[in-house]
Design a protein around this motif. Sequence first.
Motif, PDB file in Angstrom:
ATOM      1  N   PRO A 119      79.400  45.553 -40.176  1.00 32.82           N
ATOM      2  CA  PRO A 119      78.666  46.829 -40.595  1.00 32.82           C
ATOM      3  C   PRO A 119      77.974  47.578 -39.405  1.00 32.82           C
ATOM      4  O   PRO A 119      77.301  48.716 -39.645  1.00 32.82           O
ATOM      5  N   THR A 120      77.663  47.111 -38.078  1.00 29.68           N
ATOM      6  CA  THR A 120      77.007  47.535 -37.116  1.00 29.68           C
ATOM      7  C   THR A 120      77.985  48.271 -36.425  1.00 29.68           C
ATOM      8  O   THR A 120      77.292  49.053 -35.401  1.00 29.68           O
ATOM      9  N   CYS A 121      79.278  48.293 -36.435  1.00 35.82           N
ATOM     10  CA  CYS A 121      80.097  48.888 -35.945  1.00 35.82           C
ATOM     11  C   CYS A 121      80.103  50.316 -35.717  1.00 35.82           C
ATOM     12  O   CYS A 121      79.946  51.060 -36.608  1.00 35.82           O
ATOM     13  N   GLY A 122      80.207  51.077 -34.428  1.00 38.08           N
ATOM     14  CA  GLY A 122      79.865  52.488 -34.196  1.00 38.08           C
ATOM     15  C   GLY A 122      80.927  53.265 -34.692  1.00 38.08           C
ATOM     16  O   GLY A 122      80.664  54.265 -35.385  1.00 38.08           O
ATOM     17  N   TYR A 123      82.088  52.692 -34.655  1.00 36.41           N
ATOM     18  CA  TYR A 123      83.356  53.594 -35.337  1.00 36.41           C
ATOM     19  C   TYR A 123      83.259  53.663 -36.802  1.00 36.41           C
ATOM     20  O   TYR A 123      83.378  54.564 -37.292  1.00 36.41           O
ATOM     21  N   ARG A 124      82.777  52.316 -37.251  1.00 35.23           N
ATOM     22  CA  ARG A 124      82.606  52.363 -38.896  1.00 35.23           C
ATOM     23  C   ARG A 124      81.500  53.266 -39.244  1.00 35.23           C
ATOM     24  O   ARG A 124      81.628  54.005 -40.355  1.00 35.23           O
ATOM     25  N   LEU A 125      80.208  53.323 -38.582  1.00 33.92           N
ATOM     26  CA  LEU A 125      79.068  53.986 -38.911  1.00 33.92           C
ATOM     27  C   LEU A 125      79.224  55.642 -39.014  1.00 33.92           C
ATOM     28  O   LEU A 125      79.290  56.206 -39.821  1.00 33.92           O
ATOM     29  N   ILE A 126      80.040  56.012 -37.928  1.00 31.07           N
ATOM     30  CA  ILE A 126      80.516  57.155 -37.688  1.00 31.07           C
ATOM     31  C   ILE A 126      81.315  57.791 -38.659  1.00 31.07           C
ATOM     32  O   ILE A 126      81.458  58.874 -39.364  1.00 31.07           O
ATOM     33  N   GLN A 127      82.527  56.957 -39.062  1.00 28.18           N
ATOM     34  CA  GLN A 127      83.319  57.180 -40.117  1.00 28.18           C
ATOM     35  C   GLN A 127      82.805  57.335 -41.427  1.00 28.18           C
ATOM     36  O   GLN A 127      83.200  58.175 -42.354  1.00 28.18           O
ATOM     37  N   GLU A 128      81.726  56.534 -41.486  1.00 25.06           N
ATOM     38  CA  GLU A 128      80.929  56.528 -42.911  1.00 25.06           C
ATOM     39  C   GLU A 128      79.889  57.810 -42.998  1.00 25.06           C
ATOM     40  O   GLU A 128      79.206  57.785 -43.927  1.00 25.06           O
ATOM     41  N   GLY A 129      79.833  58.518 -41.780  1.00 26.93           N
ATOM     42  CA  GLY A 129      78.854  59.421 -41.748  1.00 26.93           C
ATOM     43  C   GLY A 129      77.476  59.042 -41.764  1.00 26.93           C
ATOM     44  O   GLY A 129      76.542  59.924 -41.908  1.00 26.93           O
TER      45      GLY A 129
ATOM     46  N   PRO B 132      72.479  53.529 -34.448  1.00 27.69           N
ATOM     47  CA  PRO B 132      71.163  52.943 -34.476  1.00 27.69           C
ATOM     48  C   PRO B 132      70.624  53.095 -33.055  1.00 27.69           C
ATOM     49  O   PRO B 132      71.321  53.229 -32.106  1.00 27.69           O
ATOM     50  N   TRP B 133      69.422  52.872 -32.919  1.00 28.59           N
ATOM     51  CA  TRP B 133      68.804  52.938 -31.470  1.00 28.59           C
ATOM     52  C   TRP B 133      69.180  52.030 -30.558  1.00 28.59           C
ATOM     53  O   TRP B 133      69.016  52.491 -29.333  1.00 28.59           O
ATOM     54  N   TRP B 134      69.936  51.157 -30.783  1.00 29.47           N
ATOM     55  CA  TRP B 134      70.226  50.098 -29.717  1.00 29.47           C
ATOM     56  C   TRP B 134      71.545  50.556 -29.356  1.00 29.47           C
ATOM     57  O   TRP B 134      72.110  49.810 -28.354  1.00 29.47           O
ATOM     58  N   HIS B 135      72.495  51.309 -29.952  1.00 31.82           N
ATOM     59  CA  HIS B 135      73.533  51.731 -29.377  1.00 31.82           C
ATOM     60  C   HIS B 135      73.595  52.394 -28.018  1.00 31.82           C
ATOM     61  O   HIS B 135      72.809  53.087 -28.024  1.00 31.82           O
ATOM     62  N   PRO B 136      74.456  51.832 -27.195  1.00 30.86           N
ATOM     63  CA  PRO B 136      74.300  52.294 -25.713  1.00 30.86           C
ATOM     64  C   PRO B 136      74.262  53.847 -25.510  1.00 30.86           C
ATOM     65  O   PRO B 136      73.835  54.613 -24.762  1.00 30.86           O
ATOM     66  N   LEU B 137      74.994  54.513 -26.570  1.00 36.25           N
ATOM     67  CA  LEU B 137      75.124  56.019 -26.573  1.00 36.25           C
ATOM     68  C   LEU B 137      73.725  56.566 -26.762  1.00 36.25           C
ATOM     69  O   LEU B 137      73.429  57.564 -26.391  1.00 36.25           O
TER      70      LEU B 137
END
Length: 171
Positions: free
Chosen positions: A97-107, A111-116
């Motif tokens: 549920p924390t995956c950047g690919y999944r988060l972006i795909q789900e709109g 989160p704050w801790w993501h390196p980007l």
Amino acid sequence: MGMDSRNDGGDRPFWMTVPLSRMTRQQWESLCDGCGRCCLHKLRDDETEEIVFTDVACRLLDTTTCLCKDYPHRQRKVQDCISLTPDMLKDIDWLPPTCGYRLIQEGRPLPWWHPLVSGRADTVHEAGVSVSGRVISERRAGALEDHVVEWPGECPPGADGTQASDIPSRE
């Protein structure tokens, strides 16, 4: 991160403006937060199709840094390792549920801790999202059934927020 997170000089980061299918390879790869959760073995129940997570890591995963020891050649060395693409996202049901690919795909926002977002690769570890120090290599594990855990399919407390203040102090 050594990469401009803005899109064509605009005010919004590329992951908020560029569709997944139109991202450059560098943009796409940068969506990976480096947590290592996708590199854990998973079991699927034959009858219910439910995914069960384990704390057993792929033999190529460095269990401290959460980096692949041979990323360019991983698919030759690990037959079931996939090269994730935007088209595959809708069919994959095991991304954490924390995956950047999944988060972006789900709109949803990163989160704050993501390196980007944070600008530092270590925040994924500091937030308790990575598998660092929590897993065992498949070479030492034995039966996967003996290593079933729930945490890879869950978001750690405080790590689902979009601000660093959302996480409790680790002191």
